[in-house]
Design a protein around this motif. Structure first.
Motif, PDB file in Angstrom:
ATOM      1  N   THR A 115       0.875  -1.261  -0.085  1.00 15.14           N
ATOM      2  CA  THR A 115      -0.138  -0.068   0.037  1.00 15.14           C
ATOM      3  C   THR A 115       0.836   1.457  -0.109  1.00 15.14           C
ATOM      4  O   THR A 115       0.432   2.336  -0.515  1.00 15.14           O
ATOM      5  CB  THR A 115      -0.784  -0.039   1.015  1.00 15.14           C
ATOM      6  N   ASP A 129       4.404  -0.652   3.528  1.00 11.18           N
ATOM      7  CA  ASP A 129       3.245  -0.841   4.334  1.00 11.18           C
ATOM      8  C   ASP A 129       2.565  -1.979   3.484  1.00 11.18           C
ATOM      9  O   ASP A 129       2.358  -1.656   2.078  1.00 11.18           O
ATOM     10  CB  ASP A 129       2.389   0.432   4.655  1.00 11.18           C
ATOM     11  N   LYS A 131      -0.710  -4.650   3.092  1.00 14.50           N
ATOM     12  CA  LYS A 131      -2.319  -5.072   3.357  1.00 14.50           C
ATOM     13  C   LYS A 131      -2.257  -6.676   2.905  1.00 14.50           C
ATOM     14  O   LYS A 131      -2.030  -6.954   2.020  1.00 14.50           O
ATOM     15  CB  LYS A 131      -3.165  -4.262   2.802  1.00 14.50           C
ATOM     16  N   VAL A 133      -4.633  -9.946   3.136  1.00 16.78           N
ATOM     17  CA  VAL A 133      -6.212 -10.330   3.264  1.00 16.78           C
ATOM     18  C   VAL A 133      -6.144 -11.984   2.919  1.00 16.78           C
ATOM     19  O   VAL A 133      -5.576 -12.480   2.165  1.00 16.78           O
ATOM     20  CB  VAL A 133      -6.973 -10.029   1.835  1.00 16.78           C
ATOM     21  N   THR A 163       2.625 -11.885  10.974  1.00 19.52           N
ATOM     22  CA  THR A 163       1.152 -11.443  11.493  1.00 19.52           C
ATOM     23  C   THR A 163       0.932 -12.768  12.339  1.00 19.52           C
ATOM     24  O   THR A 163       1.579 -14.014  12.212  1.00 19.52           O
ATOM     25  CB  THR A 163       0.259 -11.735  10.322  1.00 19.52           C
ATOM     26  N   SER A 171      -8.685  -9.072   6.917  1.00 23.88           N
ATOM     27  CA  SER A 171      -7.718  -8.438   6.417  1.00 23.88           C
ATOM     28  C   SER A 171      -6.725  -7.816   7.639  1.00 23.88           C
ATOM     29  O   SER A 171      -7.154  -7.349   8.690  1.00 23.88           O
ATOM     30  CB  SER A 171      -7.491  -7.397   5.231  1.00 23.88           C
ATOM     31  N   ARG A 173      -3.155  -4.919   8.362  1.00 21.77           N
ATOM     32  CA  ARG A 173      -1.798  -4.093   7.810  1.00 21.77           C
ATOM     33  C   ARG A 173      -0.813  -4.388   8.584  1.00 21.77           C
ATOM     34  O   ARG A 173      -0.846  -4.148   9.910  1.00 21.77           O
ATOM     35  CB  ARG A 173      -2.450  -2.474   7.735  1.00 21.77           C
TER      36      ARG A 173
END
Length: 198
Positions: A115, A129, A131, A133, A163, A171, A173
């Protein structure tokens, strides 16, 4: 009198010590006798110092003997066995650890998009950065590697983003931080994406 020698000092009065009855009178040139208590004090001090030296010497000898015995036991080679030569040791077969199952669904690379790709204005380090999903049908965790390339396409830095559990269809970030100063105009590229089913 001579000019080179000073006159003798005047005679000082000497304390009178009474001689015991029947004893010869003391010589005027003899040193006065020491009081009786001082003789014992010197003996006690001498014995205390001598005893301390003996104890210290014994402690040094004890420590030396202990260190010598420990160093001997460490330095000894292992004892040899008189047993006849046996067959070579057979190793147990190596068992690979089970690989975590990869979440089913479309390829994980499609779950990640960049992003924002920029460099810090103060220190010049790049970051991306991202994203993510989860397009699979089960909860999953992600490990995403990012490469930062210059205008010629040469890799100048890299970063990793991870993550925790991401639910199906959800989702998150995250940021992948590069290290080292890079030039303005550095681009971000998604490298390897690992999606692990939980």
């Amino acid at each position: 009198m001579s000019d080179y020698f000073p006159p003798p000092p005047p005679e000082q009065p000497q304390p009178e010590h009474r001689a015991p009855v029947g004893a010869a009178p003391p010589s005027p040139w003899a040193a006065p006798a020491a009081p009786p208590g001082r003789q014992r004090t010197g003996l006690i001090v001498t014995l205390a110092v001598g005893g301390g030296l003996v104890v210290a010497g014994a402690m040094v000898a004890l420590v030396y003997a202990l260190m010598d015995s420990v160093s001997d036991s460490i330095a000894l080679p292992p004892e040899r066995s008189d047993a006849p030569y046996s067959e070579p040791y057979e190793e147990e077969p190596y068992e690979e650890e089970p690989v975590e199952p990869v979440a089913p669904g479309p390829p994980a690379e499609g779950d990640v998009t960049v992003t924002k790709c920029t460099r810090d204005s103060l220190i010049g380090w790049p970051h991306a950065d991202l994203k993510i999903v989860n397009r699979s049908g089960s909860p999953a965790a992600y490990i995403v590697s990012i490469t930062f390339v210059d205008a010629d396409g040469a890799v100048v830095s890299d970063g990793i983003a991870t993550t925790e559990e991401v639910a199906p269809g959800a989702s998150v970030r995250v940021r992948a931080q590069g290290s080292g100063e890079v030039a303005a105009g550095t681009k971000c590229r998604i490298g390897e994406v690992d999606r692990h089913a939980l």
